[in-house]
Design a protein around this motif. Sequence first.
Motif: not given
Length: 295
Positions: A141-144, A171-179, A186-189, A205-210
């Motif tokens: 979060x601090x990076x952002x 994101x918080x999906x299926x009880x896991x934190x993901x970046x 490219x885009x990776x999770x 940063x490019x300050x890209x949103x979801x």
Amino acid sequence: MKTRQLKLMRLLNRQQLLTARELAEACGVSLRTIQRDLLELEANGYPIYSERGPAGGYRVLPNRLLPPLALREQEAITLFLMLDWVGQVPDLPFGTLRGNLAEWYLHELPADLEVKLDRLKGRVRFARPDTPASPLTRDLLRLMEMEVQGELIYRTISGRRTIRIDPVGLTFERNRWYLLAQTDRGLRQYRVDRMEQVTETTVPSQRMTFEEAEQLGQAGEQVTVRLELTPLGERLLEGVLPLNALRTWFVPVAELPFLGRQLFGLGREVRVLEPLLLRQEIQEQARAVIALYED
């Protein structure tokens, strides 16, 4: 509370010093009306600080405790239940706030509503998070917040990797934190519980949103990719494609050769159902490897 006063609160929350005239223009009302609104907000406990003089204006105090929101009863109950659930999610980026927020909120409500919520305690249950420790959410979060790229040490099946990332978001999906992050691939999770270290860089940063990331992923000609995964394959796929319940992705056609090489490396744990072009790409990879060992 009037809609205009809610807008006024949002303006003041930006932590900028604003004159009464600037606030009046932003809200589309007279100077007299905005001064009356400011007095009313102060009387209701909103922490407005005024600075006098030619360079003066209004702002809110930093680290303030805001007054209760003007909610209807059903909204207040719903908000408490959601805060109670959030209190069970581990490693929110805001530390110990998580465990106390629902109780703080409860004790600020009118007494009759507090009694109703006490009766509902233990009677409504959401799925309990079973989340592995992910302490680096705060560093991400601090990076952002700093709007810089970072480097992370990431634990994979084949060992540790150092990856340069431009973070999109958590994101918080299926009880896991993901970046979700932009990388040289490219885009990776990435799963946050597999991160061992996050380091800030000085690269902006490019300050890209979801939303922008989704649009980027949809740029150019797309093809539908459907996969069949074993439990191990699901784990191996993380960092290659963002996980989803349908096991279906929309991928730029130009990325299929690269994706084929990555999926081929996952062996029997991942099977491509479609498109045919991707299946053929992996078959070519397999034939090329077999040819290396033919006499």
